[in-house]
Design a protein around this motif. Sequence first.
Motif, PDB file in Angstrom:
ATOM      1  N   SER A  26       0.862  -1.180   0.000  1.00  0.00           N
ATOM      2  CA  SER A  26       0.000   0.000   0.000  1.00  0.00           C
ATOM      3  C   SER A  26       0.898   1.229   0.000  1.00  0.00           C
ATOM      4  O   SER A  26       1.760   1.369   0.878  1.00  0.00           O
ATOM      5  CB  SER A  26      -0.913   0.022   1.234  1.00  0.00           C
ATOM      6  N   LEU A  27       0.690   2.092  -0.971  1.00  0.00           N
ATOM      7  CA  LEU A  27       1.468   3.330  -1.060  1.00  0.00           C
ATOM      8  C   LEU A  27       0.650   4.456  -0.446  1.00  0.00           C
ATOM      9  O   LEU A  27      -0.462   4.742  -0.895  1.00  0.00           O
ATOM     10  CB  LEU A  27       1.804   3.644  -2.519  1.00  0.00           C
ATOM     11  N   VAL A  28       1.185   5.080   0.587  1.00  0.00           N
ATOM     12  CA  VAL A  28       0.462   6.074   1.374  1.00  0.00           C
ATOM     13  C   VAL A  28       1.258   7.369   1.391  1.00  0.00           C
ATOM     14  O   VAL A  28       2.480   7.359   1.602  1.00  0.00           O
ATOM     15  CB  VAL A  28       0.238   5.579   2.824  1.00  0.00           C
ATOM     16  N   SER A  29       0.570   8.493   1.188  1.00  0.00           N
ATOM     17  CA  SER A  29       1.245   9.787   1.291  1.00  0.00           C
ATOM     18  C   SER A  29       1.358  10.179   2.753  1.00  0.00           C
ATOM     19  O   SER A  29       0.649   9.648   3.620  1.00  0.00           O
ATOM     20  CB  SER A  29       0.479  10.865   0.521  1.00  0.00           C
ATOM     21  N   GLU A  30       2.224  11.120   3.031  1.00  0.00           N
ATOM     22  CA  GLU A  30       2.381  11.597   4.405  1.00  0.00           C
ATOM     23  C   GLU A  30       1.152  12.377   4.865  1.00  0.00           C
ATOM     24  O   GLU A  30       1.065  12.755   6.029  1.00  0.00           O
ATOM     25  CB  GLU A  30       3.638  12.467   4.527  1.00  0.00           C
ATOM     26  N   ARG A  31       0.217  12.607   3.971  1.00  0.00           N
ATOM     27  CA  ARG A  31      -1.059  13.220   4.346  1.00  0.00           C
ATOM     28  C   ARG A  31      -2.113  12.174   4.694  1.00  0.00           C
ATOM     29  O   ARG A  31      -3.268  12.510   4.964  1.00  0.00           O
ATOM     30  CB  ARG A  31      -1.567  14.102   3.211  1.00  0.00           C
ATOM     31  N   GLY A  32      -1.744  10.888   4.634  1.00  0.00           N
ATOM     32  CA  GLY A  32      -2.671   9.828   4.958  1.00  0.00           C
ATOM     33  C   GLY A  32      -3.565   9.429   3.809  1.00  0.00           C
ATOM     34  O   GLY A  32      -4.589   8.773   4.016  1.00  0.00           O
ATOM     35  N   VAL A  33      -3.191   9.781   2.578  1.00  0.00           N
ATOM     36  CA  VAL A  33      -3.976   9.425   1.400  1.00  0.00           C
ATOM     37  C   VAL A  33      -3.437   8.116   0.832  1.00  0.00           C
ATOM     38  O   VAL A  33      -2.224   7.973   0.599  1.00  0.00           O
ATOM     39  CB  VAL A  33      -3.897  10.525   0.323  1.00  0.00           C
ATOM     40  N   LEU A  34      -4.326   7.160   0.604  1.00  0.00           N
ATOM     41  CA  LEU A  34      -3.943   5.898  -0.010  1.00  0.00           C
ATOM     42  C   LEU A  34      -3.816   6.113  -1.515  1.00  0.00           C
ATOM     43  O   LEU A  34      -4.796   6.358  -2.218  1.00  0.00           O
ATOM     44  CB  LEU A  34      -4.978   4.811   0.284  1.00  0.00           C
ATOM     45  N   LEU A  35      -2.596   6.015  -2.030  1.00  0.00           N
ATOM     46  CA  LEU A  35      -2.330   6.317  -3.436  1.00  0.00           C
ATOM     47  C   LEU A  35      -2.463   5.100  -4.342  1.00  0.00           C
ATOM     48  O   LEU A  35      -2.652   5.246  -5.554  1.00  0.00           O
ATOM     49  CB  LEU A  35      -0.924   6.897  -3.582  1.00  0.00           C
ATOM     50  N   GLY A  36      -2.356   3.918  -3.782  1.00  0.00           N
ATOM     51  CA  GLY A  36      -2.479   2.719  -4.600  1.00  0.00           C
ATOM     52  C   GLY A  36      -2.139   1.473  -3.822  1.00  0.00           C
ATOM     53  O   GLY A  36      -1.477   1.527  -2.783  1.00  0.00           O
ATOM     54  N   THR A  37      -2.624   0.330  -4.317  1.00  0.00           N
ATOM     55  CA  THR A  37      -2.325  -0.962  -3.715  1.00  0.00           C
ATOM     56  C   THR A  37      -1.944  -1.948  -4.814  1.00  0.00           C
ATOM     57  O   THR A  37      -2.333  -1.792  -5.980  1.00  0.00           O
ATOM     58  CB  THR A  37      -3.526  -1.525  -2.930  1.00  0.00           C
ATOM     59  N   ALA A  38      -1.187  -2.969  -4.453  1.00  0.00           N
ATOM     60  CA  ALA A  38      -0.798  -4.014  -5.399  1.00  0.00           C
ATOM     61  C   ALA A  38      -0.476  -5.274  -4.617  1.00  0.00           C
ATOM     62  O   ALA A  38      -0.171  -5.218  -3.414  1.00  0.00           O
ATOM     63  CB  ALA A  38       0.407  -3.584  -6.230  1.00  0.00           C
ATOM     64  N   GLN A  39      -0.554  -6.416  -5.287  1.00  0.00           N
ATOM     65  CA  GLN A  39      -0.161  -7.664  -4.647  1.00  0.00           C
ATOM     66  C   GLN A  39       0.416  -8.624  -5.682  1.00  0.00           C
ATOM     67  O   GLN A  39       0.067  -8.578  -6.869  1.00  0.00           O
ATOM     68  CB  GLN A  39      -1.323  -8.320  -3.911  1.00  0.00           C
TER      69      GLN A  39
END
Length: 453
Positions: A26-39
């Motif tokens: 999970s890629l998360v910004s320092e603002r707490g926004v989820l930018l994307g997920t992958a598996q």
Amino acid sequence: MIDEAGGGGVPTVLCLDVGSTWTKGSLVSERGVLLGTAQHPTTPPEVLDGVRAVTEDLGAHGAEVLACSSAGGGLRLAVVGQERLVSAEAAYRVALSAGAKVVHVSSGELDGAGLRTLRASRPDLVLLVGGTDGGDASVLLHNARRLAVNRVTCPIVLAGNASARDEALDLLRGTGRTVVPTDNVLPDVGELAPGPARTAIREVFLDHVIGGKGLSRGPAFRRLVRAVTPDAVLAGVSRLSAVLAAGQDAAGAVLVVDVGGATTDVYSAVSTVDDSAIERTVALPADRRTVEGDLGMRWSAPGVVAEAVTERLVTSAEAASLHAEAGRRAAEVDWVPGDAEQVAVDLRLAGLAAVLAVRRHLRLVDGQLGPRGAGLLVLSGGVFRHAGDAGVAEVEEVLRADPVLRPVLREAAVLVDASYVLAPAGLLASAGRAEVADRLLTDALSHRAVPSA
């Protein structure tokens, strides 16, 4: 660092969970926004291949990395104590809180039969306890001596009577045993001090399971992982409970069921607990987890069927069918169902695993979810995230219909951790970014479910 879209160069964090079947990111910004997920599939003997693939998919090469892992299955732990209702009971609960599967508990002085039973349980680690600080040391020293000279070669966490610690340590290390000494789990009568023992167990988990089961060809993976996945998720569940309580949005406890390939983990977090209702020598913490190493969708699928038969949740005809399906999944752990019939089998196994695991969890916490039970039930795991509304509703119906779980789930709203934010939130919180974790959780809860009628 990767720029958040429109964010003017906001730093990002890549939160990784390397599981027994899948590696999730999970890629998360320092603002707490989820930018994307992958598996990607987890494929020993080089699990870093999955890590690299997730990183590539998310374009996260410059991101800070926080990683947890449960690859290799859960830690099998044996507890050797003094009095079953005191030392052994306390140690048992410390072990469960540390994300281990307790496969054996003994009390009193070990004899030949006790040692044979201990070895037969095939533990990855022994938690050796006994006596309060300054109290009786004879049982602890006897057991240390027997473990030292017999064929119990797994690492030992020594967490008993502090006055006898050095002597017990000398006995064990004198025969080449790997021993991690730590503070007594029961320093005084009725006083449970689980923190140091939990920390020691986690460190051994990382070294013995993450670093010692052929998951990677070098030390890079071990250095990457900073937490066991259940620890990260529990930290996320604790933050979730705090977020809901702060918003006065919690009618009861938060209950999370995470069905994975090797284990089914259950977490509960309670904002307030009525201590007057707790009548036991050793009280449990408000935030708890249980890790069931015999209940899972792939590695441990046969255990789901076996336990469902024991608990009379399936007919003999269904058990025979499920037994064959479970065996196939255990033999091909990276297998993915390709048609509706096989998806339905996966959902049935997931529903059974969830019911069985929550039943066990409730036995442990003895009603400490509070008088209203769960206010929020979160379903986690790939089987739920890919089930669709109809599949989730089917599993929810199974859980609510169970006579043991029905009172606990009566007022519970149901939510799927569709974006997989609990472990990332826990990793962020544990890394000193509680506010980022809270914003991530708040956003994920913006479309909360409501209790069924």
